[in-house]
Design a protein around this motif. Structure first.
Motif, short mmCIF file in Angstrom:
data_model
loop_
_atom_site.label_atom_id
_atom_site.label_comp_id
_atom_site.label_asym_id
_atom_site.label_seq_id
_atom_site.Cartn_x
_atom_site.Cartn_y
_atom_site.Cartn_z
N ALA A 13 -23.18 44.29 -4.58
CA ALA A 13 -22.88 45.03 -3.36
C ALA A 13 -24.07 45.02 -2.41
N THR A 14 -25.27 45.12 -2.97
CA THR A 14 -26.48 45.10 -2.15
C THR A 14 -26.66 43.74 -1.48
N VAL A 15 -26.42 42.67 -2.25
CA VAL A 15 -26.56 41.31 -1.70
C VAL A 15 -25.56 41.08 -0.58
N LEU A 16 -24.31 41.49 -0.79
CA LEU A 16 -23.28 41.31 0.25
C LEU A 16 -23.63 42.11 1.49
N SER A 17 -24.15 43.32 1.30
CA SER A 17 -24.54 44.14 2.44
C SER A 17 -25.69 43.49 3.22
N TYR A 18 -26.62 42.87 2.50
CA TYR A 18 -27.76 42.21 3.15
C TYR A 18 -27.29 41.09 4.06
N TYR A 19 -26.26 40.34 3.63
CA TYR A 19 -25.75 39.21 4.41
C TYR A 19 -24.58 39.63 5.32
N ASN A 20 -24.32 40.94 5.43
CA ASN A 20 -23.23 41.45 6.27
C ASN A 20 -21.87 40.87 5.88
N LEU A 21 -21.65 40.74 4.60
CA LEU A 21 -20.37 40.25 4.07
C LEU A 21 -19.59 41.44 3.53
N LYS A 22 -18.36 41.64 4.03
CA LYS A 22 -17.57 42.81 3.64
C LYS A 22 -16.23 42.36 3.07
N PRO A 23 -16.02 42.54 1.77
CA PRO A 23 -14.73 42.17 1.16
C PRO A 23 -13.60 43.02 1.71
N ASP A 24 -12.36 42.49 1.62
CA ASP A 24 -11.19 43.26 2.06
C ASP A 24 -10.78 44.23 0.96
N LYS A 25 -9.61 44.87 1.11
CA LYS A 25 -9.19 45.89 0.16
C LYS A 25 -8.91 45.32 -1.23
N ASN A 26 -8.68 43.99 -1.31
CA ASN A 26 -8.47 43.34 -2.60
C ASN A 26 -9.75 42.73 -3.16
N LEU A 27 -10.89 43.10 -2.55
CA LEU A 27 -12.21 42.60 -2.95
C LEU A 27 -12.30 41.09 -2.83
N ARG A 28 -11.72 40.55 -1.76
CA ARG A 28 -11.85 39.12 -1.46
C ARG A 28 -12.51 38.97 -0.10
N LEU A 180 -14.24 58.03 -2.59
CA LEU A 180 -13.58 57.18 -1.60
C LEU A 180 -12.76 56.12 -2.32
N SER A 181 -11.70 55.66 -1.67
CA SER A 181 -10.92 54.54 -2.19
C SER A 181 -10.54 53.63 -1.02
N PRO A 190 -11.01 45.81 13.17
CA PRO A 190 -10.10 45.18 12.19
C PRO A 190 -10.81 44.43 11.08
N ASP A 191 -12.05 44.01 11.32
CA ASP A 191 -12.77 43.27 10.28
C ASP A 191 -13.52 44.19 9.33
N GLU A 192 -13.37 45.49 9.50
CA GLU A 192 -14.11 46.46 8.70
C GLU A 192 -13.18 47.19 7.74
N GLN A 193 -13.59 47.32 6.49
CA GLN A 193 -12.81 48.02 5.48
C GLN A 193 -12.72 49.52 5.81
N ALA A 194 -11.52 50.08 5.70
CA ALA A 194 -11.34 51.52 5.86
C ALA A 194 -11.22 52.17 4.49
N TYR A 195 -11.48 53.47 4.45
CA TYR A 195 -11.47 54.18 3.17
C TYR A 195 -10.72 55.50 3.31
#
Length: 675
Positions: A13-28, A180-181, A190-195
């Motif tokens: 999660a830290t690595v993805l955050s560093y590269y500004n990569l955000k998985p969708d609700k299915n973690l893809r 959170l879920s 739209p490109d940002e995950q909601a919770y």
């Protein structure tokens, strides 16, 4: 930093955050290592790995850990990737120190991920501070007769992850503990995950462990929602307000947390008594009992439950349990005004006066049918004496189990049939019960959970009126029938376990032969030849590949396989042939999945079990999502809402945990290559 240090300190999660990569609700997410029109990179937060399912990707076929991910993202070598990982780790450690420490997790023997108490403590502090900034919270707390200055209480505005406060590390931590879920996408971005926030607009109380650390949170709706008022974080742990002190001599047990919070505001009581909250009438948990058992100086337990039928029944039941735990202590109960509870009294009376009076007039509770020398609670004692007398007069009858799908139990009062068999788990006793009047032949048919005392009482009242039978005799029969069914289920489970053990035990000679076979060179080649001898031909590479994957169902970290190919290419046949090489008792084959079917399996059903799904095409969106969630997380957690007559019992949570191995057979014309 060493490689192991990096892997232990740096999360995916830290690595993805560093590269500004955000998985969708299915973690893809769209794979960053090749041109990707549709998300093909699957993220596995639990194992801190990622896998790209596209054959066009340079990483295809490899499970990427954090170091591999950085290596390919930076397009560098292993040495420079390690240096970059160290840099990322140090960067986020400095950021975390300024904001919020991440939760650390440990994996127990039951494969539960347990967050550190520090994170929950920080969140509870945030919730407490929110009370001072929220007028609705202050008004509700005051309306319940509570004082936020005297007790620790918080309020969840569900805004802690929005706007400038949004932080990926905080969000990942909140998702891990259940605050959170993932819930769709952000409408504004739209490109940002909601919770979706857990326990929104609820007042919050902290549950604490023996070290007085916050290990759980309880949320009570401030909107007085009639459908659902009580919420606990998953994997509930801890007691409210805390574990009783070792020197406790007098302990008060209340029915709910809000009742305990009310009593905590009365110094005249807290100076002489310890307070401990149950989680509803059926909420005397193992954690409560273990904490009470350790109180070596305990002299008295005071049961202070609500003045209604459920409260009276719980008082009787818990008294027996506690008396067995501490045979020498005195157990008393508080006689509450009819229809009242502790918190409702606090809203209409002077706390110290009414509560100290009730406490001083408590009565001794006893199961004895002989005349007591000490004072007894008249109503409670009369009810118990009457029940004991009825049971004594009732002759003992046996359960007829000759037909497992129609068990029968015959008494002088009625004939009872259990249609369709019994549940396979011990957490409920839901049955289809037929009660027949032996004189008239009239019958009453009802679905009931015999573990729910209120259901039993209501059913006996209705059946007594319908069949012209005595209500008290029906209750005595059903309580005895419950005991018989419990014993029968336990025997069945024990017998099944004993029958299953010999299938997993090898003789000394067999073990020596298998070990000798495994030690010889070219093991994979020899296994492949044996597969050919079984009749699996034409799939030399695929058959041995799938066999190795199938064998992994006995390992802690299992493998997964997706068989793809054109229609009629033999995917289902290959799946059947290889799965037939596994012991039948370890294999579950399914053709279809309904939306909720995976939630209905026993808790540990899929541990070390091979699950084969023959066709994934045509599954509903809900069924496919549930299946993929079980694949990626290894567990499912479902919160079930139950309509209650009284404001007391917590939400029922039913987890399904599994170390899971499964196959999908997907029929598509595009793919001809088997992966």
């Amino acid at each position: 930093m060493e490689i192991q240090d990096i892997k232990s300190r740096l999360t995916l999660a830290t690595v993805l955050s560093y590269y500004n990569l955000k998985p969708d609700k299915n973690l893809r997410l769209h794979c960053p290592f090749h041109e990707d029109k549709t998300p093909s990179l699957q993220v596995y937060y639990k194992t801190h790995t990622a896998y790209c399912f596209s054959s066009n990707c340079k990483t295809h076929g490899k499970s990427l850990d954090v170091i591999d991910f950085v290596l390919h993202k930076e397009n560098t070598d292993k040495h420079n990737a390690l240096l970059k990982c160290t840099e990322i780790s140090h960067y986020f450690e400095g950021k975390i120190n300024r904001q919020q420490k991440p939760i650390e997790v440990n994996q127990s023997s039951e494969n539960k991920w347990v967050p550190t108490v520090g994170f929950l403590q920080n969140m509870f502090t945030y919730f407490k501070n929110a009370v001072h900034n929220s007028k609705p919270a202050q008004e509700y707390i005051k309306s319940r007769g509570l004082d936020a200055v005297k007790i620790e209480v918080g309020y969840n505005t569900a805004q802690f992850h929005h706007g400038a406060r949004r932080d990926e590390i905080l969000i990942n931590n909140c998702v891990a503990v259940g605050l959170l879920s993932p819930w769709g996408v952000n409408n504004r971005k739209p490109d940002e995950q909601a919770y979706k926030a857990f326990g929104k607009e609820c007042i919050v109380f902290a549950l604490r462990n023996p070290a007085n650390e916050v290990t759980g949170l309880y949320f009570r709706s401030s909107t007085n929602n009639t459908d659902q008022r009580h919420f606990y974080l998953k994997e509930r742990s801890g007691l409210y307000p805390a574990y009783p002190k070792h020197e406790t001599k007098k302990l008060i047990l209340t029915e709910s947390i809000i009742d305990a919070a009310t009593i905590l505001q009365v110094p005249a009581i807290t100076s002489h008594y310890s307070i401990l909250a149950l989680y509803g009438t059926n909420g005397l948990t193992d954690e409560h009992l273990k904490a009470i058992e350790k109180l070596k100086e305990l002299e008295e337990i005071i049961l202070w439950l609500n003045a209604d039928d459920a409260g009276n029944a719980a008082t009787s039941k818990h008294t027996a349990t506690l008396q067995a735990l501490h045979t020498h202590i005195r157990i008393t109960c508080i006689q509450m005004p009819t229809g009242e509870d502790i918190n409702s009294l606090a809203q209409t009376h002077s706390e110290e006066q009414i509560f100290t009076d009730l406490l001083n007039n408590r009565k001794v509770f006893s199961f004895s049918t002989e005349k007591e020398k000490t004072e007894t609670a008249p109503g409670a004692k009369l009810l118990i004496d009457k029940t004991i007398e009825i049971i004594k007069q009732h002759p003992t009858h046996e359960l007829n189990t000759s037909n497992p799908y129609k068990l029968s139990y015959t008494t002088d009062t009625a004939v009872y049939y259990i249609q369709g068999g019994l549940p396979k788990t011990t957490d409920n006793l839901k049955i289809m019960l037929v009660i027949e009047n032996p004189q008239t032949g009239f019958k009453a048919r009802n679905k009931i959970d015999l573990y729910e005392d209120k259901q039993v009482e209501r059913l006996c009242k209705e059946v007594a009126e319908k069949l012209s039978l005595r209500k008290d005799l029906l209750e005595a029969d059903l309580y005895r029938l419950t005991d018989l069914l419990e014993n029968h289920i336990q025997k069945e489970l024990q017998q099944n376990n004993e029958e299953g053990k010999p299938l997993q035990v090898l003789t000394v000679k067999e073990r020596q032969e298998y070990e000798s076979f495994a030690r010889k060179p070219k093991l994979i080649k020899r296994l492949n030849e044996l597969l050919g001898q079984t009749g699996i031909v034409g799939e030399d590479r695929n058959r041995i590949f799938l066999l190795i994957i199938a064998i992994s169902h006995k390992m802690q970290e299992t493998l997964h396989a997706l068989i793809q190919g054109s229609s009629g290419s033999g995917k289902t046949r290959l799946l059947k042939q290889v799965s037939d090489c596994m012991p039948k008792e370890n294999v579950t084959k399914l053709t279809r999945l309904s939306d909720k079917v995976l939630y209905n399996f026993p808790e540990n059903y899929f541990i070390n079990r091979l699950l084969c799904l023959e066709d994934i095409d045509g599954l509903s969106e809900e069924a496919e999502f549930t299946f993929r969630e079980l694949q990626s997380n290894g567990e499912l957690n479902s919160a079930t809402s139950i309509k209650l007559d009284n404001d007391r019992s917590p939400v029922a949570r039913k987890p399904l945990k599994a170390l899971l191995h499964h196959w999908h057979v997907q029929h598509t014309e595009r793919f001809t290559k088997t992966i």
